[in-house]
Design a protein around this motif. Sequence first.
Motif, PDB file in Angstrom:
ATOM      1  N   LEU B  19      11.508  -5.881   4.152  1.00  0.00           N
ATOM      2  CA  LEU B  19      12.524  -6.456   3.258  1.00  0.00           C
ATOM      3  C   LEU B  19      12.084  -6.489   1.802  1.00  0.00           C
ATOM      4  N   VAL B  20      10.838  -6.073   1.565  1.00  0.00           N
ATOM      5  CA  VAL B  20      10.267  -6.274   0.227  1.00  0.00           C
ATOM      6  C   VAL B  20      11.062  -5.553  -0.877  1.00  0.00           C
ATOM      7  N   THR B  21      11.550  -4.355  -0.592  1.00  0.00           N
ATOM      8  CA  THR B  21      12.271  -3.607  -1.641  1.00  0.00           C
ATOM      9  C   THR B  21      13.585  -4.311  -1.995  1.00  0.00           C
ATOM     10  N   ALA B  22      14.306  -4.737  -0.965  1.00  0.00           N
ATOM     11  CA  ALA B  22      15.560  -5.475  -1.197  1.00  0.00           C
ATOM     12  C   ALA B  22      15.257  -6.789  -1.921  1.00  0.00           C
ATOM     13  N   PHE B  23      14.155  -7.418  -1.541  1.00  0.00           N
ATOM     14  CA  PHE B  23      13.757  -8.674  -2.183  1.00  0.00           C
ATOM     15  C   PHE B  23      13.498  -8.459  -3.677  1.00  0.00           C
ATOM     16  N   LEU B  24      12.722  -7.434  -4.002  1.00  0.00           N
ATOM     17  CA  LEU B  24      12.388  -7.184  -5.413  1.00  0.00           C
ATOM     18  C   LEU B  24      13.615  -6.750  -6.223  1.00  0.00           C
ATOM     19  N   VAL B  47       1.966 -12.082   0.219  1.00  0.00           N
ATOM     20  CA  VAL B  47       2.015 -12.127  -1.256  1.00  0.00           C
ATOM     21  C   VAL B  47       1.259 -10.919  -1.804  1.00  0.00           C
ATOM     22  N   GLU B  48       0.097 -10.638  -1.212  1.00  0.00           N
ATOM     23  CA  GLU B  48      -0.689  -9.483  -1.625  1.00  0.00           C
ATOM     24  C   GLU B  48       0.112  -8.185  -1.421  1.00  0.00           C
ATOM     25  N   TYR B  49       0.791  -8.100  -0.278  1.00  0.00           N
ATOM     26  CA  TYR B  49       1.554  -6.890   0.019  1.00  0.00           C
ATOM     27  C   TYR B  49       2.657  -6.669  -1.028  1.00  0.00           C
ATOM     28  N   ILE B  53       3.113  -3.496  -3.682  1.00  0.00           N
ATOM     29  CA  ILE B  53       4.310  -2.666  -3.871  1.00  0.00           C
ATOM     30  C   ILE B  53       4.676  -2.632  -5.358  1.00  0.00           C
ATOM     31  N   ARG B  54       4.588  -3.782  -6.026  1.00  0.00           N
ATOM     32  CA  ARG B  54       4.857  -3.813  -7.473  1.00  0.00           C
ATOM     33  C   ARG B  54       3.863  -2.937  -8.226  1.00  0.00           C
ATOM     34  N   THR B  55       2.589  -3.039  -7.839  1.00  0.00           N
ATOM     35  CA  THR B  55       1.549  -2.235  -8.489  1.00  0.00           C
ATOM     36  C   THR B  55       1.803  -0.747  -8.262  1.00  0.00           C
TER      37      THR B  55
END
Lengths: 216, 87
Positions: B19-24, B47-49, B53-55
Amino acid sequence: MGDVLIDPDHELLERLRAGDEDAFMTLVDRYGPLMLRIALTHVRTRAVAEEVVQESWLGVLQGLDRFEGRSSLKTWILRIVANRARTRGEREARSVPLSSLGPDLTEDEPAVDPDRFFGADHARYPGGWSVPPHSWARMPEERLLAAETLEQVRSAIAKLPARQQEVIVLRDVEGWEPEEVSEALDLTPGNQRVLLHRARSKVRADLEHYFEASTQ
Amino acid sequence: MNEFPIIPGGISCREVVELVTAFLDGALDRHDRARMEAHLELCPPCVEYVDQIRTTARVAAVAAVDLELHPDSAALLGAFKEFRDSR
């Protein structure tokens, strides 16, 4: 979507319509590199990509009279080059059906290797990390942005399926908004996001491998 | 025995990474967003993950700068003039 805003290229567009060479060359400078990069996600050689870019500019010039400014000039140009590059790439590959998004969207590809999580039936941490990611937080910026790391990222992106490459290039390299990318590439917002998600997940995993291999 | 499953925010780490991409992008509905946020409050590896992804997105942007490609502008200008003069 921003339809009250005036296209930043509005003035150039007017000059281009009047046949102004400088306006044309300004647009070539502004969008040429991106067009070439998008073309290269679909075709194999620089020479063919250059041809695609040139054909696309002709398409732009021929379509100028019909361009009504419902999308921005940038989005419209990108749509033209993406379509041409895709057609050319498919002709080169001879196999990919025109309409399909290929294996990019139909296959279930987990973002992270499932072996790194406990099973859903784990007593304590169902679906939790069994092999959590090592922190990158203390990694010095010199390492993160070292020439070798950047090379690694470029090759990770180059290995992605074409549709994923297009989306990650527009979103992360060019910094486009999700809506602009969906529009330029004819994707639903959901598909746009799935492609970006897969692309970023794979590039992250590649980077992680690279950092771990080079630390040991 | 005091063993019961721990699923921070009611969402597992395995779901978080999907879900991280939708979250960001701010594309999660209110309910999922709240679950993500609750999970991240309690789960440092996730949180690290998310940070990774942002990095990754940031490094991808930098990596491309080295790849400045410019199409053959003399050929394009020639094509432009030919097009213009043919009208």
